[in-house]
Design an enzyme around this catalytic site. Structure first.
Site, short mmCIF file in Angstrom:
data_model
loop_
_atom_site.label_atom_id
_atom_site.label_comp_id
_atom_site.label_asym_id
_atom_site.label_seq_id
_atom_site.Cartn_x
_atom_site.Cartn_y
_atom_site.Cartn_z
N SER A 54 9.40 2.50 8.08
CA SER A 54 9.91 2.34 9.44
C SER A 54 10.34 0.91 9.76
CB SER A 54 8.90 2.83 10.47
OG SER A 54 7.64 2.21 10.28
N HIS A 60 7.75 -2.56 13.33
CA HIS A 60 8.97 -2.10 14.00
C HIS A 60 9.70 -3.26 14.67
CE1 HIS A 60 7.22 2.24 14.45
NE2 HIS A 60 7.38 1.87 13.20
#
Length: 278
Positions: A202, A255
């Site tokens: 991610s 992230h």
């Protein structure tokens, strides 16, 4: 002129061109011998074309595309549709690095189900102490670890959706650099908060989001884009992770670090174009 995509089936390319003609957008097909390239004359329509292309690749057999070919006079445009498959869709939009990373993540996930998470974490996790610093693969291999089917599905879909076009347009080298650098920095950021107990692609995915979105905003002729609506959704998802309203463990620092890095790399890669327009 902007190259939109290259596909192996020229009939398929012509069907999409015919459909976009009915939408008032001019596209051209150039056959190279190995593939049929679709080119856009007016890059101001790039975002709409990219959106329509995604819908077309999902369901190329839809009656509206055949109807468009008949309307345009290309009544043979659907003769070879039966040769098209979802596997061809997957391959047509992705290069070898994109597909290779997907395959590697899937293999690692299967091994985690067979051998257990701890076994794969032992070999692939972020370095836990200085004794592992020279095990250089650890600085990026944490990106191949996924802990649920939802986790790996979500990440690989985004990786394919964003990484594939980037590799097709800018080359495997650019995608490799972006993936390695973002895996390292997103992993480093996450390790400051959770130690070595994390994994997933991610951080790299968020770097791709930032890179593709800003590249599309600053240099649309590069052929990269992420619709603003999806970018807003991604940022809202990131923010939601900090409030623990999703009921799952999320690598928030990875992230944020990935997104910031992707934006910075896109800004750097498009700096000359922005300067030339001033």
């Amino acid at each position: 002129m902007v190259r939109v995509i290259a596909v192996s089936n020229p009939r398929l390319a012509q069907a999409f061109v015919d459909y976009m003609t009915t939408q008032g957008i001019e596209l051209r097909v150039h056959n190279t011998g190995e593939a049929a390239e679709i080119w856009l004359a007016d890059d101001s329509h790039l975002e709409q074309v990219q959106h329509e292309l995604q819908q077309f690749l999902i369901d190329p057999l839809n009656s509206r595309y055949r109807a468009a070919s008949w309307q345009a006079g290309n009544t043979d445009a659907d003769l070879h549709y039966q040769g098209f498959s979802y596997l061809q869709t997957l391959r047509s939009k992705a290069g070898p690095l994109t597909l290779g990373v997907m395959a590697l993540c899937i293999v690692v996930y299967i091994l985690m189900q067979i051998l257990g998470d701890d076994t794969l974490m032992y070999w692939l996790s972020w370095p836990q102490d200085s004794s592992q610093y020279l095990q250089l693969w650890r600085w990026v291999s944490h990106a191949f670890l996924h802990f649920s089917l939802l986790h790996i599905t979500f990440n690989l879909l985004w990786w394919w959706y964003l990484g594939g076009p980037l590799e097709k347009r800018l080359g495997s080298g650019k995608l490799f650099v972006l993936a390695v650098v973002s895996a390292f920095f997103s992993g480093w950021a996450q390790s400051l908060f959770s130690g070595a107990l994390f994994g997933g692609l991610s951080g790299v995915v968020y770097a791709l989001m930032g890179y593709c979105w800003l590249s599309g905003e600053r240099a649309p002729e590069r052929g990269l884009m992420l619709p603003r609506g999806l970018m807003v959704f991604s940022v809202l998802w990131l923010v939601a992770g900090y409030f623990d309203i999703l009921g799952m463990s999320i690598a928030n620092a990875a992230h944020v670090a990935g997104l910031v890095l992707g934006l910075l790399m896109a800004f750097w890669d498009t700096r000359h174009r922005a300067h030339n327009e001033q």
